[in-house]
Design an enzyme around this catalytic site. Structure first.
Site, short mmCIF file in Angstrom:
data_model
loop_
_atom_site.label_atom_id
_atom_site.label_comp_id
_atom_site.label_asym_id
_atom_site.label_seq_id
_atom_site.Cartn_x
_atom_site.Cartn_y
_atom_site.Cartn_z
CG ASP A 58 -1.95 -1.04 1.23
OD1 ASP A 58 -2.24 -1.56 0.13
OD2 ASP A 58 -2.49 -1.34 2.30
NE ARG A 59 0.76 8.26 -2.23
CZ ARG A 59 0.35 9.22 -3.05
NH1 ARG A 59 -0.72 9.04 -3.80
NH2 ARG A 59 1.02 10.34 -3.14
#
Length: 259
Positions: A58-59
């Site tokens: 995930d970012r």
């Protein structure tokens, strides 16, 4: 202008493993068309060759990220991830004091993922996470007006499945959301950490990775160091940073006083 680079944890002629910082996309995404930076593009320019991401983070998650250096190697590595021949350990700082350890079995659906643009109403997919509590702390920060203190814990998580936002959603499910999680966490605690430690981030770090080498077949066991912001938190809470990688079952418990 100085060229941006990523820390290289491992590199050979077949693959590269980097330590991705928080708040960096793995590759360009339709979710954020305005973002021009991604780990894939930075590493491509850094190495001077095309790279192929074989899994995702995930970012907002930091830590170990694997890239192949050819399409064939990318397919081989992707298959290893799909067949669950890759072991991944994450560190997380959560609200509250969870049990010493356990297994979270909680199916996840796409429609339960509030950040996904997909609207499929398919059946829930099985999802399983193992976790172990490494350390706890009680601080006299009255984040919730009902309580004079706040409690936090450091946990190590190992996802046995790979569902979207699995660790974030599973830890929320057991009422111990990750600090800094804007989607599944608690805003007052997130803001308190940002104010006290000078960084607004998700405290989820992909710390360890063991995978079969796509050519030799031998196991690669890799480790990413704790980010500086993590170390500030560990020091403030009396947690020894190197203890985050300790395989023992000993748990640290501390009470700190407000300065």
């Amino acid at each position: 202008m100085t060229q941006e680079t990523l820390p290289l944890i491992y590199r050979d002629e077949h693959l590269v493993v980097v330590d991705k910082p928080a708040n960096l996309l793995v590759h360009p995404s339709e979710i954020d068309r305005r973002e021009t930076r991604s780990a894939m593009m930075i590493l491509r320019d850094q190495l001077g060759q095309w790279v192929y991401p074989v899994h995702r983070l995930d970012r907002p998650t930091s830590g170990l990220l694997v890239f192949a250096l050819s399409p064939d190697i990318a397919r081989t590595l992707a298959t290893a991830f799909e067949e669950r021949r890759v072991s991944k350990d994450y560190l997380a700082i959560v609200r509250g004091h969870p049990p010493l350890g356990g297994i979270i079995r909680h199916p996840l659906t796409l429609k339960d993922d509030r950040r996904s643009r997909r609207t499929l109403d398919g059946a829930a997919q099985s999802a399983l996470t193992l976790y172990h509590r490494l350390a706890t702390v009680t601080v006299d920060w009255p984040v919730d007006k009902r309580y004079p203190t706040s409690r936090y814990a450091l946990v190590r998580c190992r996802p046995a499945t790979g569902r979207r936002h699995q660790l974030r959603r599973h830890l929320k499910h057991i009422s111990h959301p990750i600090i800094g999680d804007s989607s599944y966490g608690k805003g007052p605690h997130n803001r308190t950490f940002a104010d006290r430690f000078g960084e607004s981030r998700l405290y989820l770090h992909a710390s360890r990775l063991t995978l079969p080498h796509p050519v030799s077949g031998g196991n690669l066991s890799l480790q990413a160091p704790l980010p500086d912001g993590w170390r500030r938190v560990c020091q403030a809470f009396g947690w020894w940073p190197e203890g985050c990688y300790d395989e023992s079952t000993a748990t640290q418990t501390h009470t700190t006083q407000q300065e």
